[in-house]
Design a protein around this motif. Sequence first.
Motif, PDB file in Angstrom:
ATOM      1  N   GLU A  57       0.821  -1.213   0.000  1.00 37.95           N
ATOM      2  CA  GLU A  57       0.000   0.000   0.000  1.00 37.95           C
ATOM      3  C   GLU A  57       0.852   1.259   0.000  1.00 37.95           C
ATOM      4  N   HIS A  58       2.061   1.178   0.564  1.00 43.19           N
ATOM      5  CA  HIS A  58       2.996   2.289   0.473  1.00 43.19           C
ATOM      6  C   HIS A  58       3.367   2.559  -0.983  1.00 43.19           C
ATOM      7  N   VAL A  59       3.603   1.497  -1.735  1.00 39.33           N
ATOM      8  CA  VAL A  59       3.946   1.632  -3.149  1.00 39.33           C
ATOM      9  C   VAL A  59       2.747   2.129  -3.953  1.00 39.33           C
ATOM     10  N   LEU A  60       1.573   1.554  -3.712  1.00 31.79           N
ATOM     11  CA  LEU A  60       0.368   2.002  -4.419  1.00 31.79           C
ATOM     12  C   LEU A  60       0.068   3.465  -4.116  1.00 31.79           C
ATOM     13  N   SER A  61       0.247   3.873  -2.882  1.00 31.41           N
ATOM     14  CA  SER A  61       0.026   5.278  -2.503  1.00 31.41           C
ATOM     15  C   SER A  61       0.994   6.194  -3.237  1.00 31.41           C
ATOM     16  N   HIS A  62       2.221   5.721  -3.433  1.00 26.96           N
ATOM     17  CA  HIS A  62       3.200   6.499  -4.192  1.00 26.96           C
ATOM     18  C   HIS A  62       2.732   6.676  -5.638  1.00 26.96           C
ATOM     19  N   LEU A  63       2.212   5.600  -6.240  1.00 24.84           N
ATOM     20  CA  LEU A  63       1.743   5.681  -7.620  1.00 24.84           C
ATOM     21  C   LEU A  63       0.530   6.598  -7.759  1.00 24.84           C
ATOM     22  N   GLU A  64      -0.391   6.538  -6.790  1.00 26.08           N
ATOM     23  CA  GLU A  64      -1.623   7.328  -6.869  1.00 26.08           C
ATOM     24  C   GLU A  64      -1.456   8.726  -6.259  1.00 26.08           C
ATOM     25  N   ASN A  65      -0.350   8.939  -5.519  1.00 24.23           N
ATOM     26  CA  ASN A  65      -0.156  10.179  -4.768  1.00 24.23           C
ATOM     27  C   ASN A  65      -1.358  10.442  -3.859  1.00 24.23           C
ATOM     28  N   ALA A  66      -1.758   9.380  -3.155  1.00 21.42           N
ATOM     29  CA  ALA A  66      -2.925   9.451  -2.272  1.00 21.42           C
ATOM     30  C   ALA A  66      -2.922   8.223  -1.367  1.00 21.42           C
ATOM     31  N   PRO A  67      -3.532   8.319  -0.184  1.00 20.65           N
ATOM     32  CA  PRO A  67      -3.692   7.126   0.656  1.00 20.65           C
ATOM     33  C   PRO A  67      -4.408   6.017  -0.109  1.00 20.65           C
ATOM     34  N   CYS A  68      -3.996   4.775   0.142  1.00 17.57           N
ATOM     35  CA  CYS A  68      -4.480   3.649  -0.654  1.00 17.57           C
ATOM     36  C   CYS A  68      -4.667   2.426   0.212  1.00 17.57           C
ATOM     37  N   LEU A  69      -5.699   1.638  -0.086  1.00 18.72           N
ATOM     38  CA  LEU A  69      -5.962   0.374   0.595  1.00 18.72           C
ATOM     39  C   LEU A  69      -6.148  -0.721  -0.445  1.00 18.72           C
ATOM     40  N   SER A  70      -5.622  -1.902  -0.159  1.00 17.47           N
ATOM     41  CA  SER A  70      -5.680  -3.008  -1.110  1.00 17.47           C
ATOM     42  C   SER A  70      -6.823  -3.955  -0.762  1.00 17.47           C
ATOM     43  N   PHE A  71      -7.303  -4.676  -1.789  1.00 19.60           N
ATOM     44  CA  PHE A  71      -8.452  -5.573  -1.664  1.00 19.60           C
ATOM     45  C   PHE A  71      -8.196  -6.850  -2.462  1.00 19.60           C
ATOM     46  N   PRO A  72      -8.973  -7.910  -2.177  1.00 14.41           N
ATOM     47  CA  PRO A  72      -8.700  -9.205  -2.805  1.00 14.41           C
ATOM     48  C   PRO A  72      -9.124  -9.312  -4.261  1.00 14.41           C
ATOM     49  N   SER A  73      -9.749  -8.280  -4.821  1.00 14.46           N
ATOM     50  CA  SER A  73     -10.117  -8.278  -6.235  1.00 14.46           C
ATOM     51  C   SER A  73     -10.540  -6.861  -6.609  1.00 14.46           C
ATOM     52  N   GLY A  74     -10.687  -6.635  -7.919  1.00 13.92           N
ATOM     53  CA  GLY A  74     -11.200  -5.342  -8.359  1.00 13.92           C
ATOM     54  C   GLY A  74     -12.613  -5.100  -7.861  1.00 13.92           C
ATOM     55  N   MET A  75     -13.459  -6.132  -7.907  1.00 15.44           N
ATOM     56  CA  MET A  75     -14.823  -5.967  -7.403  1.00 15.44           C
ATOM     57  C   MET A  75     -14.836  -5.778  -5.893  1.00 15.44           C
ATOM     58  N   GLY A  76     -13.865  -6.342  -5.185  1.00 13.99           N
ATOM     59  CA  GLY A  76     -13.743  -6.069  -3.764  1.00 13.99           C
ATOM     60  C   GLY A  76     -13.485  -4.600  -3.514  1.00 13.99           C
ATOM     61  N   ALA A  77     -12.634  -3.994  -4.358  1.00 19.39           N
ATOM     62  CA  ALA A  77     -12.339  -2.568  -4.238  1.00 19.39           C
ATOM     63  C   ALA A  77     -13.566  -1.725  -4.592  1.00 19.39           C
ATOM     64  N   ILE A  78     -14.256  -2.083  -5.672  1.00 22.79           N
ATOM     65  CA  ILE A  78     -15.457  -1.347  -6.074  1.00 22.79           C
ATOM     66  C   ILE A  78     -16.531  -1.453  -4.995  1.00 22.79           C
ATOM     67  N   SER A  79     -16.722  -2.651  -4.460  1.00 20.04           N
ATOM     68  CA  SER A  79     -17.716  -2.840  -3.396  1.00 20.04           C
ATOM     69  C   SER A  79     -17.393  -1.972  -2.187  1.00 20.04           C
ATOM     70  N   ALA A  80     -16.123  -1.954  -1.792  1.00 21.21           N
ATOM     71  CA  ALA A  80     -15.732  -1.156  -0.631  1.00 21.21           C
ATOM     72  C   ALA A  80     -15.986   0.325  -0.863  1.00 21.21           C
ATOM     73  N   ALA A  81     -15.625   0.818  -2.048  1.00 23.53           N
ATOM     74  CA  ALA A  81     -15.832   2.232  -2.344  1.00 23.53           C
ATOM     75  C   ALA A  81     -17.313   2.589  -2.338  1.00 23.53           C
ATOM     76  N   LEU A  82     -18.149   1.715  -2.869  1.00 26.31           N
ATOM     77  CA  LEU A  82     -19.580   2.006  -2.917  1.00 26.31           C
ATOM     78  C   LEU A  82     -20.235   1.869  -1.544  1.00 26.31           C
ATOM     79  N   PHE A  83     -19.932   0.791  -0.820  1.00 26.41           N
ATOM     80  CA  PHE A  83     -20.539   0.625   0.501  1.00 26.41           C
ATOM     81  C   PHE A  83     -20.058   1.688   1.485  1.00 26.41           C
ATOM     82  N   ALA A  84     -18.897   2.297   1.213  1.00 25.05           N
ATOM     83  CA  ALA A  84     -18.399   3.363   2.075  1.00 25.05           C
ATOM     84  C   ALA A  84     -19.041   4.713   1.768  1.00 25.05           C
TER      85      ALA A  84
END
Length: 366
Positions: A57-84
């Motif tokens: 997540e440190h590396v991903l945050s560097h790429l996005e220039n923003a705080p970042c959290l990882s998930f077990p799939s793309g749909m896991g990430a989409i679900s988290a963003a929507l449910f949040a």
Amino acid sequence: MTRPKTGEMLHLRGNALDKGEPVALPLTQSSMFHLPGDPDGHASYGRVDNPTWVHLEHVLSHLENAPCLSFPSGMGAISAALFATVKAGSRLLIPSDGYYVTRLLADRFLSNLGVSIVERPTTAFAEGGFDGIDVVFLESPSNPGLDMLDLPAIARPVREAGGITIADNTTMTPLGQRPLDLGVDVVVSSDTKAMGGHSDLLMGHVASRDAQIMERVEEWRRVSGAIPGPHEAWLLHRGLETLDVRFDRMCSSAQVLAERLASHPAVKHIRYPGLPGDPSHALAAAQTARFGFLLTITLESEAKAEQFINACPLLRPATSFGGVHSSAERRARWGDAVDPAFIRLSVGCEPVEELRRAIEASLNAL
């Protein structure tokens, strides 16, 4: 567009090492941590945190220039963003021609929880405005049609209307497009695709500069258990180390192939944002650093499309995209509203002339 410093990314870990520590990221495969006394400030339990995730997540945050959290799939990430970001009574706007599983999530689950779903095609996404819309989910380029959205022109009025924007940036990666820099509130990505790049993992991530949104996303992950495995996190970290060279090769090859295939007699229609005549070209030129590695072609018939895909020795007939191996599939087989002979082609890392010859030979044999 401010480009991520990928050279610096490669040394994020190395420049913080003590003498004798391994240069390669260790894999921490543990659900329990030695925890005497007060647990604050330490890894506590495998569902909550893991040292391998932390560096990923440190590396991903560097790429996005923003705080970042990882998930077990793309749909896991989409679900988290929507449910949040949605709740009962919210109105969610999603593309009617975007990734179909996002629509399934909205239709079969969010709607049953009191969320009102509005769908619009990408090419008319801003029509009707954004008043009364709480969350706007964007795809640009759209998957699979490759239509583009003017992200700043959408993010601005959505924010003015009190809404939140979420952009799926899977097809472009942070190296090709930076939605957060264009005013979008949240970015999601399926890192199963080009970010991992080797077709051997399922992962995703959520990034945002809004601290409250990220707190909700983290809470969703921790409470729901939608966590990545440490081995997958380790694999993704390894894949990210070659993202720059892979993405450059894939995009450059896609441009060459699109220019050649545009005049092939077997190709009835082609879409690639890098072609000057493509409907997405002007927006892509203004908004992205590269034109991407995906292109679409439509052939004469479903049978010929299947023959082309299955006969070409340098194309894998497989779903998903973004791997080092070029791949292709008819998207109509999954229910996308496209011509039965519509093919999404993901350009990999093969030598471009060898790949071109194989594709043209397969087309010539139709």
